[in-house]
Design a protein around this motif. Structure first.
Motif, PDB file in Angstrom:
ATOM      1  N   GLY A  42       0.817  -1.200   0.000  1.00  0.00           N
ATOM      2  CA  GLY A  42       0.000   0.000   0.000  1.00  0.00           C
ATOM      3  C   GLY A  42       0.850   1.248   0.000  1.00  0.00           C
ATOM      4  O   GLY A  42       2.088   1.188  -0.002  1.00  0.00           O
ATOM      5  N   GLY A  43       0.186   2.394   0.010  1.00  0.00           N
ATOM      6  CA  GLY A  43       0.917   3.663  -0.015  1.00  0.00           C
ATOM      7  C   GLY A  43       1.764   3.867   1.223  1.00  0.00           C
ATOM      8  O   GLY A  43       2.896   4.356   1.142  1.00  0.00           O
ATOM      9  N   VAL A  44       1.255   3.487   2.395  1.00  0.00           N
ATOM     10  CA  VAL A  44       1.996   3.618   3.652  1.00  0.00           C
ATOM     11  C   VAL A  44       1.895   2.283   4.391  1.00  0.00           C
ATOM     12  O   VAL A  44       1.021   2.102   5.253  1.00  0.00           O
ATOM     13  CB  VAL A  44       1.441   4.764   4.524  1.00  0.00           C
ATOM     14  CG1 VAL A  44       2.349   4.990   5.733  1.00  0.00           C
ATOM     15  CG2 VAL A  44       1.285   6.036   3.721  1.00  0.00           C
ATOM     16  N   PRO A  45       2.773   1.319   4.096  1.00  0.00           N
ATOM     17  CA  PRO A  45       2.670  -0.011   4.713  1.00  0.00           C
ATOM     18  C   PRO A  45       2.781  -0.005   6.234  1.00  0.00           C
ATOM     19  O   PRO A  45       2.249  -0.902   6.891  1.00  0.00           O
ATOM     20  CB  PRO A  45       3.835  -0.780   4.078  1.00  0.00           C
ATOM     21  CG  PRO A  45       4.187  -0.016   2.841  1.00  0.00           C
ATOM     22  CD  PRO A  45       3.884   1.415   3.149  1.00  0.00           C
ATOM     23  N   SER A  46       3.459   0.990   6.776  1.00  0.00           N
ATOM     24  CA  SER A  46       3.650   1.023   8.237  1.00  0.00           C
ATOM     25  C   SER A  46       2.455   1.609   8.985  1.00  0.00           C
ATOM     26  O   SER A  46       2.442   1.621  10.216  1.00  0.00           O
ATOM     27  CB  SER A  46       4.908   1.843   8.569  1.00  0.00           C
ATOM     28  OG  SER A  46       4.769   3.182   8.092  1.00  0.00           O
ATOM     29  N   ALA A  47       1.458   2.099   8.252  1.00  0.00           N
ATOM     30  CA  ALA A  47       0.295   2.716   8.904  1.00  0.00           C
ATOM     31  C   ALA A  47      -0.653   1.655   9.458  1.00  0.00           C
ATOM     32  O   ALA A  47      -0.740   0.542   8.942  1.00  0.00           O
ATOM     33  CB  ALA A  47      -0.444   3.606   7.914  1.00  0.00           C
ATOM     34  N   ARG A  48      -1.338   2.001  10.521  1.00  0.00           N
ATOM     35  CA  ARG A  48      -2.386   1.140  11.066  1.00  0.00           C
ATOM     36  C   ARG A  48      -3.719   1.509  10.402  1.00  0.00           C
ATOM     37  O   ARG A  48      -3.839   2.561   9.773  1.00  0.00           O
ATOM     38  CB  ARG A  48      -2.477   1.294  12.582  1.00  0.00           C
ATOM     39  CG  ARG A  48      -1.163   1.003  13.330  1.00  0.00           C
ATOM     40  CD  ARG A  48      -1.345   1.246  14.808  1.00  0.00           C
ATOM     41  NE  ARG A  48      -0.082   1.345  15.509  1.00  0.00           N
ATOM     42  CZ  ARG A  48       0.532   0.337  16.126  1.00  0.00           C
ATOM     43  NH1 ARG A  48      -0.019  -0.871  16.105  1.00  0.00           N
ATOM     44  NH2 ARG A  48       1.671   0.521  16.762  1.00  0.00           N
ATOM     45  N   ILE A  49      -4.687   0.638  10.568  1.00  0.00           N
ATOM     46  CA  ILE A  49      -5.964   0.812   9.879  1.00  0.00           C
ATOM     47  C   ILE A  49      -7.118   0.774  10.874  1.00  0.00           C
ATOM     48  O   ILE A  49      -7.175  -0.094  11.747  1.00  0.00           O
ATOM     49  CB  ILE A  49      -6.169  -0.286   8.815  1.00  0.00           C
ATOM     50  CG1 ILE A  49      -5.092  -0.185   7.727  1.00  0.00           C
ATOM     51  CG2 ILE A  49      -7.558  -0.208   8.203  1.00  0.00           C
ATOM     52  CD1 ILE A  49      -5.116  -1.341   6.750  1.00  0.00           C
ATOM     53  N   ALA A  50      -8.021   1.726  10.734  1.00  0.00           N
ATOM     54  CA  ALA A  50      -9.290   1.707  11.463  1.00  0.00           C
ATOM     55  C   ALA A  50     -10.397   1.605  10.424  1.00  0.00           C
ATOM     56  O   ALA A  50     -10.449   2.386   9.478  1.00  0.00           O
ATOM     57  CB  ALA A  50      -9.460   2.961  12.311  1.00  0.00           C
ATOM     58  N   VAL A  51     -11.265   0.644  10.592  1.00  0.00           N
ATOM     59  CA  VAL A  51     -12.283   0.335   9.593  1.00  0.00           C
ATOM     60  C   VAL A  51     -13.646   0.851  10.037  1.00  0.00           C
ATOM     61  O   VAL A  51     -14.063   0.605  11.172  1.00  0.00           O
ATOM     62  CB  VAL A  51     -12.366  -1.191   9.356  1.00  0.00           C
ATOM     63  CG1 VAL A  51     -13.437  -1.519   8.323  1.00  0.00           C
ATOM     64  CG2 VAL A  51     -11.016  -1.729   8.927  1.00  0.00           C
ATOM     65  N   TYR A  52     -14.331   1.561   9.133  1.00  0.00           N
ATOM     66  CA  TYR A  52     -15.693   2.029   9.388  1.00  0.00           C
ATOM     67  C   TYR A  52     -16.551   1.575   8.208  1.00  0.00           C
ATOM     68  O   TYR A  52     -16.507   2.153   7.134  1.00  0.00           O
ATOM     69  CB  TYR A  52     -15.716   3.558   9.529  1.00  0.00           C
ATOM     70  CG  TYR A  52     -14.866   4.049  10.683  1.00  0.00           C
ATOM     71  CD1 TYR A  52     -15.412   4.237  11.946  1.00  0.00           C
ATOM     72  CD2 TYR A  52     -13.499   4.286  10.503  1.00  0.00           C
ATOM     73  CE1 TYR A  52     -14.628   4.665  13.005  1.00  0.00           C
ATOM     74  CE2 TYR A  52     -12.708   4.708  11.561  1.00  0.00           C
ATOM     75  CZ  TYR A  52     -13.273   4.898  12.813  1.00  0.00           C
ATOM     76  OH  TYR A  52     -12.488   5.307  13.857  1.00  0.00           O
ATOM     77  N   LYS A  53     -17.292   0.510   8.431  1.00  0.00           N
ATOM     78  CA  LYS A  53     -18.082  -0.085   7.349  1.00  0.00           C
ATOM     79  C   LYS A  53     -19.390   0.677   7.169  1.00  0.00           C
ATOM     80  O   LYS A  53     -20.275   0.637   8.016  1.00  0.00           O
ATOM     81  CB  LYS A  53     -18.373  -1.556   7.655  1.00  0.00           C
ATOM     82  CG  LYS A  53     -19.147  -2.275   6.560  1.00  0.00           C
ATOM     83  CD  LYS A  53     -19.333  -3.743   6.915  1.00  0.00           C
ATOM     84  CE  LYS A  53     -20.141  -4.491   5.881  1.00  0.00           C
ATOM     85  NZ  LYS A  53     -20.291  -5.935   6.232  1.00  0.00           N
ATOM     86  N   ILE A  54     -19.496   1.372   6.037  1.00  0.00           N
ATOM     87  CA  ILE A  54     -20.678   2.196   5.751  1.00  0.00           C
ATOM     88  C   ILE A  54     -21.371   1.768   4.469  1.00  0.00           C
ATOM     89  O   ILE A  54     -22.463   2.260   4.174  1.00  0.00           O
ATOM     90  CB  ILE A  54     -20.266   3.681   5.627  1.00  0.00           C
ATOM     91  CG1 ILE A  54     -19.154   3.827   4.588  1.00  0.00           C
ATOM     92  CG2 ILE A  54     -19.836   4.236   6.981  1.00  0.00           C
ATOM     93  CD1 ILE A  54     -18.753   5.237   4.280  1.00  0.00           C
TER      94      ILE A  54
END
Length: 331
Positions: free
Chosen positions: A202-214
């Motif tokens: 991905g663009g920033v592999p070291s970033a964490r992810i928060a998911v908001y399913k809409i």
């Protein structure tokens, strides 16, 4: 028809009037601009506004949601007449229906995520940062880790289709795709049926992810989108408030454009204070050769994942779907 029913109901009990008025309502998003400075009780203010329109009997049950963390507004069930009356109230910037939106690239505000994907492996990640206060709506079919540190889902109607997962898990694939594009980790030997073999990241592999399913199988609704933005800011995600009501400092906000085109009036995400950007193309082409019965060979852009070792008849491409449906029915 709703007005006729309501006039009839007035001759009967109060409960019939309440019931029929609710049947004749739609969900509207009432936008009131920037969040007021200091502490304020959003729900109390919004219920008071609704009481001014139709009294105290329906105010609390008509209020679907109050937005209070990043902007001021609410979702309420209103009739057409009540919506028009509320438009003229002090503090109301605009009112629009809670319409279904088509799926676009929204980063991790999307159709959820498939947490078992190699792109979201948390090897090498420590615990989430202390400023993170979000939560993971954990279910038997979904768990977070130190890469996916938060996950929530939103469905204001409370109605789910059979093909949808009632959890942050992605049943469409779009949310997983966009999340891995933005912050997916390194995955070696990645390809599409052998094409484009290499390392995906991905663009920033070291970033964490928060998911908001809409987004769901039937689209993405405005009330859920705003609710996710509201929660994301409270969880510790840094989002520009200018996405909602412009930027007084005249900075430019850049947002996605659409998935359709190129045709006139195909843009669906635009505002006077933002620059909408469409997708680009890749830097490679995939070619496939076709040999006809007279031995002539033609080359075109296509992806073919299987070998053709025999001769096959040519058909019109528009008939392929019909033929496929016939074969399915025969099975």
């Amino acid at each position: 028809m709703c007005i006729a029913y309501l006039l009839m109901a007035r001759k009967n009990s109060f409960l019939w009037l309440l019931l029929l008025s609710l049947i004749c309502t739609l969900e509207y998003i009432v936008y009131m601009g920037a969040k007021p400075a200091g502490d304020f009780s959003a729900s109390a203010i919004h219920i008071d506004m609704l009481q001014q329109v139709f009294g105290s009997s329906r105010a609390s049950i008509s209020l679907v949601r109050s937005y209070k963390r990043s902007f001021n507004g609410f979702v309420a069930k209103l009739t057409e007449e009540e919506m028009q009356q509320m438009k003229g109230m002090d503090g109301v910037v605009s009112i629009f229906p809670n319409e279904k939106k088509q799926l676009h690239t929204r980063g991790v505000l999307d159709s959820g995520i498939w947490p078992e994907s190699d792109s979201f492996d948390d090897e090498g990640f420590g615990p989430p940062p202390s400023k993170w206060i979000g939560t993971c709506q954990g279910f038997s079919n979904f768990t977070c880790n130190n890469k996916i540190i938060g996950a929530k889902y939103y469905r204001s109607s409370g109605q789910f289709r059979q093909e949808d997962f009632q959890s942050p898990r992605d049943s469409e694939g779009h949310g997983t795709h966009t999340a891995s594009t933005a912050a997916g980790g390194l995955v070696s030997m990645a390809s599409l049926m052998g094409f484009g073999l290499g390392t995906a990241r991905g663009g920033v592999p070291s970033a964490r992810i928060a998911v908001y399913k809409i987004c769901w199988s039937d689209g993405c609704f405005g009330a859920d989108i705003l609710a996710a933005f509201d929660d994301a800011i409270a969880d510790g995600i840094q989002l520009p408030l200018e996405l909602f009501h412009g930027n007084e400092k005249t900075d430019t906000n850049i947002s996605f454009c659409c998935n359709d085109g190129p045709v006139l009036a195909s843009i669906t995400n635009f505002s006077p204070w933002s620059l909408s950007v469409a997708a680009s193309t890749i830097d490679r082409d995939f070619f496939t050769k076709v040999q006809l019965g007279d031995s002539n060979v033609f080359e075109g852009v296509s992806i073919n994942t299987f070998e053709l070792n025999d001769m096959y008849p040519l058909i019109y491409g528009g008939d392929a779907r019909i033929l496929q449906q016939v074969l399915v029915e025969q099975i």
